[in-house]
Design an enzyme around this catalytic site. Structure first.
Site, mmCIF file in Angstrom:
data_model
loop_
_atom_site.group_PDB
_atom_site.id
_atom_site.type_symbol
_atom_site.label_atom_id
_atom_site.label_comp_id
_atom_site.label_asym_id
_atom_site.label_seq_id
_atom_site.Cartn_x
_atom_site.Cartn_y
_atom_site.Cartn_z
ATOM 1 N N CYS A 198 0.790 -1.237 0.000
ATOM 2 C CA CYS A 198 0.000 0.000 0.000
ATOM 3 C C CYS A 198 0.821 1.286 0.000
ATOM 4 O O CYS A 198 0.461 2.222 -0.738
ATOM 5 C CB CYS A 198 -1.015 -0.015 1.140
ATOM 6 S SG CYS A 198 -0.515 -0.836 2.636
ATOM 7 N N LYS B 243 -13.529 -2.096 8.586
ATOM 8 C CA LYS B 243 -13.188 -3.132 7.608
ATOM 9 C C LYS B 243 -14.181 -4.277 7.678
ATOM 10 O O LYS B 243 -14.883 -4.462 8.676
ATOM 11 C CB LYS B 243 -11.778 -3.656 7.847
ATOM 12 C CG LYS B 243 -11.550 -4.244 9.228
ATOM 13 C CD LYS B 243 -10.123 -4.734 9.408
ATOM 14 C CE LYS B 243 -9.917 -5.277 10.823
ATOM 15 N NZ LYS B 243 -9.013 -6.394 10.890
ATOM 16 N N HIS C 167 -5.507 -1.842 -4.492
ATOM 17 C CA HIS C 167 -5.859 -0.653 -3.724
ATOM 18 C C HIS C 167 -6.657 0.272 -4.626
ATOM 19 O O HIS C 167 -6.227 0.600 -5.727
ATOM 20 C CB HIS C 167 -4.605 0.031 -3.183
ATOM 21 C CG HIS C 167 -3.872 -0.808 -2.185
ATOM 22 N ND1 HIS C 167 -2.764 -1.555 -2.515
ATOM 23 C CD2 HIS C 167 -4.120 -1.048 -0.885
ATOM 24 C CE1 HIS C 167 -2.348 -2.214 -1.450
ATOM 25 N NE2 HIS C 167 -3.155 -1.931 -0.455
ATOM 26 N N ARG D 136 7.953 -10.665 5.443
ATOM 27 C CA ARG D 136 7.646 -10.354 6.831
ATOM 28 C C ARG D 136 8.491 -11.246 7.737
ATOM 29 O O ARG D 136 8.619 -12.449 7.503
ATOM 30 C CB ARG D 136 6.156 -10.538 7.121
ATOM 31 C CG ARG D 136 5.306 -9.549 6.344
ATOM 32 C CD ARG D 136 3.826 -9.631 6.630
ATOM 33 N NE ARG D 136 3.083 -8.700 5.775
ATOM 34 C CZ ARG D 136 1.768 -8.629 5.725
ATOM 35 N NH1 ARG D 136 1.029 -9.407 6.488
ATOM 36 N NH2 ARG D 136 1.172 -7.756 4.912
ATOM 37 N N HIS E 128 -8.475 -1.024 0.644
ATOM 38 C CA HIS E 128 -7.555 -2.154 0.526
ATOM 39 C C HIS E 128 -8.400 -3.402 0.301
ATOM 40 O O HIS E 128 -9.352 -3.649 1.047
ATOM 41 C CB HIS E 128 -6.751 -2.361 1.820
ATOM 42 C CG HIS E 128 -5.966 -1.172 2.273
ATOM 43 N ND1 HIS E 128 -4.592 -1.173 2.330
ATOM 44 C CD2 HIS E 128 -6.355 0.049 2.712
ATOM 45 C CE1 HIS E 128 -4.173 0.002 2.791
ATOM 46 N NE2 HIS E 128 -5.234 0.758 3.031
ATOM 47 N N ASP F 247 -3.093 -8.229 -4.175
ATOM 48 C CA ASP F 247 -3.371 -6.911 -3.618
ATOM 49 C C ASP F 247 -3.990 -5.981 -4.647
ATOM 50 O O ASP F 247 -3.501 -5.880 -5.773
ATOM 51 C CB ASP F 247 -2.048 -6.278 -3.165
ATOM 52 C CG ASP F 247 -1.955 -6.166 -1.657
ATOM 53 O OD1 ASP F 247 -2.971 -6.420 -0.993
ATOM 54 O OD2 ASP F 247 -0.880 -5.832 -1.159
ATOM 55 N N GLN G 90 0.674 -11.357 -2.457
ATOM 56 C CA GLN G 90 -0.754 -11.177 -2.237
ATOM 57 C C GLN G 90 -1.431 -10.715 -3.516
ATOM 58 O O GLN G 90 -0.800 -10.065 -4.352
ATOM 59 C CB GLN G 90 -1.003 -10.121 -1.153
ATOM 60 C CG GLN G 90 -0.715 -10.580 0.261
ATOM 61 C CD GLN G 90 -1.104 -9.537 1.291
ATOM 62 O OE1 GLN G 90 -0.830 -8.359 1.100
ATOM 63 N NE2 GLN G 90 -1.732 -9.960 2.367
#
Length: 750
Positions: free
Chosen positions: A436, A567, A487, A465, A615, A485, A483
Site C-alpha cells: 500500500c 473493515k 488498492h 515479513r 484495501h 493486492d 498477495q
C-alpha cells in the site's frame, strides 16, 4: 463428514481477547494478550525433495513410557501456600454473601418469559433445573445481562438470563478455557512447573509454563492425560474470588511470571479475580463451567516452545496444547477428523505431487517446483482476469524502500519488528511487508482529477515479513509471499459501488472453488484516527453493502476495526469446515492523509479533495491460499487448476509416433500433458496415473491410432476400472477439454 459436526458449530475465536490476567474489578474488558501468544504455534517444518514417485508412510512406533513419576511426591510447596490464602478469603466471601439481603427478583429469559428468584441466592443453574433436568446437564455457562456468568454464582438483582451449551461459540470458548485449567493442574502436579498463560484457541486450548530442568516430550502426554482424568473424576468445583493486588502478590510470590503480570496489569489499590479447581489456583477473568466433571473427554494434541508475552527478547517457555469435549463421541469424531486432515496435509501432498518444498537455508520461503508453479500461475491469471468493471491497472513497485517511507506511512513505528531491515550506506532500508505505501507514491506521482476515479492498482509483488522461526508452518505461515493486492483510490460517493462490486467478485472467486464464507464488520476502535462523522458514514456504507448482498448473514465485531478505518473481514470454510481468514475489505482514511494524496474535485469551491483508499485482497497470500485449496481438494485438482491434466499411455512401442502426435496437439492447445513410456505394465501405468491425480488418462493402441481417436479414462469416474472407457475423436476430445477448462467446473467430467 469427519469432524464436520465439530467445525460447523464453531466460529473463529480471537484468543487475544481472552487473557489469564484478569483486569481490575473496576474494569470489564479482559487485558490484552498479543495475537502471537494466543495463536497456535505449530512446529517448524523443513521439507526436502527426495526424488520422484510417491512416498510410502511408515507406521509410527509407540512412544516409550515416561521415566518420570505420574505426580511429584511430595506435591509442590506452593500448593499449600496458595490454598491457605484462598480458603481464608473464601470463608470471608461466604460470610459476605450470607449477609446480603434476599429480595425477590425477576429473571427474564430469551423468549421473554419471566421466572422468579431471590438476589444473592438464586443462581443460573437453579433456573436451568427449574426448566428441565436435561437443560441443566447440557449447559456450560450463563449470560447475565449480556455478560458471561458462572452457573453457580448467585444473581445479584433482576436481569436477563441466557443459558449456553457447548455448541454455542461462547459456550465452547468457556468449556475450553476451563479445560485449560485442568491441563494447568495436571502440569503442576506432574512437573511442579510455574504456569504462565492458558487461554482457549480456535482449536482447543493451551497452557504455557516455565521449567528450568526439564523439557516437555511426547512421552509425557499419557501422564498428563491420566492426571487430568483424575481431576475430572473428582468433579472439582470452579470457585471464584475477587482478590486485592497486594494479596495476589503474596499468593503468587513463588511465580515470577504471575508477579510480573500482577505488578504491570493490575492497578494499585484495585482487585481482580482468581479461580480454583482442586489444588490449582490461578489468575483468571473466567467464567468457568461448574465443575471439572463436565469434561467427558480430553486429550493432549501437541507441544511447542513460546516466549513470555510473545516477545523473543523474553524468557523461553514451554507450551502444551489440548482439546476437550462434553461427550466421548465427539472426541472420537475429532480423532477421525485429525486422521483425515493428516491425509490432506498440504505439506504431504506438496511433496508427493512434487509441487513445492522448503529448505533450511531459506526458512519460510517456498521453492515452487514446475507443477506447483503451474497452480501458482493459474491462480494469478484467474484473479487478473476478473470482472471487467473491477479490472485494475497492474503496477510494479520496488521491493525495498528507505526507512523514510515507512516512517511516513506509520509502519516504522508500529511494524518495524516484523520487517527485514537492512543497513545500506549508513542508512536504514526495509523490504516491503505490504504494497500500500508504494501504491500511495504512484497515486501521488502526478496531479489527479475526479474524472479518473476510481483508480484501481493491482500488484502481485513479493512481500517479506519477519515471522518468528517457531511460527513457520508450510505455506500457511511464511516469510516470503505474494498477495493478490488491489488498492482502490476513490471519491467518498464511490465507496458503496466499489464495495458492492468487490462482493460480487468475492462471491465469484470463492464460488469457483466451492468455498463458503462468513463475514464480519469491524467498527471504530478506541485508538481511531480521523473524524467521527467520517467513520460513522463509512461504517454505514459498509453496513448497507452487507445488508444488500448478505442480509442477516453477517455479524458485527464492535471496536475491532483498524485505526485508519472500518473493515470487513471474510473467513472461508473448506470441505472439512475449518475456517481461515482470507479476504479483507478495508477503508483507509489515514494513508491518503499521511501521503497528502489529493485529487481535483468537481466543486470549484473545494478544488482539492482527499481520496478514500480501499484495501482489498480476495485470496490473500497466494501461498496460504494454495495450502488451503490443496487440503480442500485433498490434492484432487479440478481440471482448470490441475498441474497434471492429461497423461498418455501407449499399449506398446509401435504406437510411439501416434502418441507423440496426440501429445503435441494437446500441448499446442495449452494443456498440461505427459507421456508414460516407462517399463511398467499397462495396469501399473494406469494405476500410477490415478495416484498422481492426472485428470484424464488416454490409453492409445491400434484402434485409437486407426480412428485418430483416444480412449479416455476419467480420474474420478474410471478409477480402478478395467477395459475401455469412452472413445472420442482427438478433435472432439480437445473441444471438450477446452469447454471444461473454460467453465472452471469442480466436477471432472467432459
Amino acid at each position: 463428514m469427519l469432524g464436520r459436526r465439530f467445525f460447523t458449530r464453531i466460529r473463529p475465536i480471537r484468543p487475544f481477547h481472552l487473557c489469564h490476567v484478569p483486569p481490575s474489578s473496576a474494569l470489564r474488558s479482559p487485558l490484552f494478550l498479543t495475537r502471537s501468544m494466543a495463536s497456535a504455534a505449530p512446529e517448524v517444518t523443513s521439507q526436502k525433495p527426495k526424488g520422484g514417485g510417491n512416498l510410502k508412510e511408515k507406521k509410527a512406533k509407540a512412544a516409550p513410557a515416561s521415566a518420570f513419576p505420574l505426580e511429584l511426591q511430595p506435591a509442590p510447596a506452593f500448593f499449600d501456600h496458595r490454598i491457605k490464602i484462598f480458603e481464608k478469603l473464601k470463608a470471608e466471601h461466604d460470610e459476605f454473601v450470607k449477609s446480603q439481603p434476599r429480595v425477590d427478583i425477576v429473571i427474564t429469559m430469551p423468549d421473554g418469559s419471566e421466572r422468579k428468584g431471590k438476589s444473592w441466592e438464586t443462581s443460573p443453574m437453579d433456573v436451568a433445573k427449574e426448566v428441565s433436568k436435561s437443560l441443566s446437564e447440557r449447559i456450560v455457562i450463563a449470560k447475565v445481562d449480556g455478560e458471561l456468568w458462572d452457573l453457580e454464582r448467585p444473581l445479584e438483582g433482576p436481569c436477563k438470563l441466557e443459558l449456553l451449551d457447548f455448541e454455542h461459540p461462547e459456550g465452547k470458548k468457556v468449556f475450553w478455557h476451563s479445560s485449560a485449567h485442568v491441563l494447568g493442574e495436571a502440569a503442576e502436579r506432574h512437573y511442579g512447573c510455574h504456569l504462565c498463560l492458558g487461554p482457549p484457541t480456535d482449536e482447543g486450548f493451551f497452557y504455557e509454563m516455565g521449567m528450568e530442568d526439564r523439557a516437555v516430550t511426547l512421552t509425557d502426554y499419557p501422564s498428563l492425560e491420566k492426571v487430568a482424568e483424575s481431576a475430572i473424576k473428582e468433579k472439582q468445583k470452579f470457585e471464584r474470588l475477587v482478590v486485592k493486588k497486594e494479596t495476589l502478590l503474596e499468593m503468587f510470590n513463588y511465580n515470577k511470571y504471575k508477579k510480573y503480570l500482577i505488578e504491570t496489569k493490575v492497578p494499585d489499590g484495585t482487585s481482580t479475580t482468581v479461580y480454583r479447581c482442586g489444588p490449582m489456583i490461578d489468575l483468571c477473568v473466567g467464567p468457568h463451567i461448574p465443575h471439572t466433571g463436565k469434561i467427558k473427554a480430553m486429550m493432549i494434541t501437541k507441544n511447542s516452545s513460546s516466549y513470555f508475552l510473545g516477545d523473543a527478547n523474553n524468557e523461553s517457555l514451554q507450551r502444551i496444547y489440548g482439546i476437550s469435549f462434553p461427550d466421548k463421541k465427539q472426541l472420537t469424531e475429532y480423532k477421525a477428523f485429525l486422521e483425515e486432515a493428516a491425509k490432506r496435509d498440504h505439506r504431504r501432498i506438496g511433496k508427493d505431487q512434487e509441487l513445492f518444498f522448503f529448505n533450511e537455508l531459506s526458512p519460510g520461503s517456498c521453492f515452487f517446483l514446475p507443477h506447483g508453479t503451474r497452480i501458482y500461475n493459474t491462480l494469478t491469471e484467474f484473479i487478473r482476469c476478473g470482472p471487467f468493471r473491477l479490472n485494475p491497472f497492474t503496477v510494479i513497485s520496488p521491493n525495498m524502500f528507505h526507512s523514510k517511507l515507512w516512517q511516513q506511512s506509520g509502519h516504522w513505528q508500529n511494524y518495524k519488528d516484523d520487517m527485514f531491515v537492512l543497513d545500506i550506506e549508513k542508512e536504514k532500508w526495509g523490504l516491503k511487508p505490504m504494497n500500500c505505501p508504494g501504491h500511495c507514491i504512484i497515486f501521488g506521482s502526478r496531479d489527479r482529477s475526479y474524472r479518473e476515479l476510481p483508480i484501481r492498482m493491482a500488484e502481485f509483488g513479493i512481500l517479506h515479513r519477519n515471522e518468528a522461526s517457531g511460527a513457520l508452518t508450510g505455506l500457511t505461515r511464511v516469510r516470503r509471499f505474494a498477495q493478490d493486492d488491489t488498492h482502490v483510490f476513490c471519491m467518498p460517493s464511490q465507496v458503496a459501488g466499489e464495495i458492492s462490486a468487490l462482493f460480487d467478485f468475492m462471491q465469484h472467486v470463492y464460488g469457483t472453488f466451492g468455498l463458503d464464507f462468513q463475514l464480519e464488520l469491524s467498527t471504530r476502535p478506541d485508538n481511531f484516527l480521523g473524524d467521527i462523522k467520517t467513520w460513522d458514514h463509512a461504517e454505514e456504507q459498509l453496513k448497507e453493502s452487507l445488508e444488500k448482498h448478505y442480509p442477516g448473514k453477517w455479524e458485527l465485531n464492535p471496536g475491532d476495526g483498524a485505526f485508519y478505518g472500518p473493515k470487513i473481514d471474510i473467513s472461508i470454510r473448506d470441505s472439512l469446515r475449518r475456517s481461515f481468514q482470507c479476504a479483507t475489505i478495508q477503508l483507509d482514511f489515514q494513508l491518503p492523509n499521511q501521503f497528502d494524496l489529493k485529487y481535483r474535485g468537481e466543486d470549484t469551491q473545494n478544488p482539492e479533495v482527499r481520496p478514500v483508499m480501499i484495501h482489498r485482497a480476495i485470496l490473500g497470500s497466494l501461498e496460504r491460499f494454495i495450502a488451503i485449496i490443496t487440503e480442500h481438494f485433498a490434492g484432487k485438482w479440478p481440471f482448470w487448476l490441475s498441474p497434471r491434466q492429461v497423461v498418455i499411455i501407449p499399449v506398446g512401442p509401435a504406437f510411439k509416433d501416434y502418441v507423440a502426435q496426440v501429445h503435441d496437439r494437446l500441448k499446442s492447445e495449452g494443456f498440461f500433458v505427459d507421456i508414460d513410456n516407462g517399463p511398467d505394465t499397462l495396469p501399473k501405468k494406469i494405476r500410477n496415473a490415478e495416484i498422481s491425480q492426472h485428470n484424464f488418462i488416454l490409453v492409445v493402441g491400434e484402434a485409437e491410432m486407426t480412428a485418430q481417436s483416444v480412449n479416455v479414462r476419467n480420474r474420478d469416474i474410471g478409477a480402478g476400472a478395467k477395459g475401455r472407457d469412452e472413445m472420442l475423436s482427438l478433435d472432439d476430445f480437445v473441444t471438450k477439454l477446452h469447454a471444461l477448462k473454460t467453465s472452471r467446473s469442480l466436477e471432472n467430467k467432459l
